[in-house]
Write a protein that holds these residues in place. Structure first.
Motif: not given
Length: 106
Positions: A8-12, A95-106
């Motif tokens: 997530d946007h805070s790094g968790e 397998d192992g894919l890394v994705v991050s979420t933005p600070e907020r969604q539109a």
């Protein structure tokens, strides 16, 4: 089945297993991953499942379709590695894919 890592946007970081054939968004919703809203339910009709694909995975995940690119225009803080998670089908290759979420969604 593939293990997908969400940051997530805070790094968790949260890691979940998603069955092959499902989308990254479906797995996120089933596992209550914060930052994935999926208001349209996966129809590629909104941009509320927007994620950033880790650069090491961009080629394997592939480029967005023209329809997905159009929807990304509505996303928050869109970047070159932005994708809609409803359009990423899970396979063993992810397998192992890394994705991050933005600070907020539109």
């Amino acid at each position: 089945m593939a293990k997908i890592h969400f940051i997530d946007h805070s790094g968790e970081k949260r890691s979940i297993d998603i069955e092959n054939g499902a989308t990254v968004m479906e797995g996120a919703i089933r596992n209550a991953i914060p930052g994935i809203e999926a208001e349209c339910g996966g129809a590629c009709a909104c941009a509320t499942c927007h994620v950033y694909v880790d650069d090491a995975w961009r080629e394997k995940v592939g480029a967005p379709s023209p329809m997905e690119e159009d929807m990304l225009d509505f996303g928050f803080d869109v970047r070159p590695n932005s994708r809609l998670s409803c359009q990423i089908k899970v396979t063993d290759d992810l397998d192992g894919l890394v994705v991050s979420t933005p600070e907020r969604q539109a």
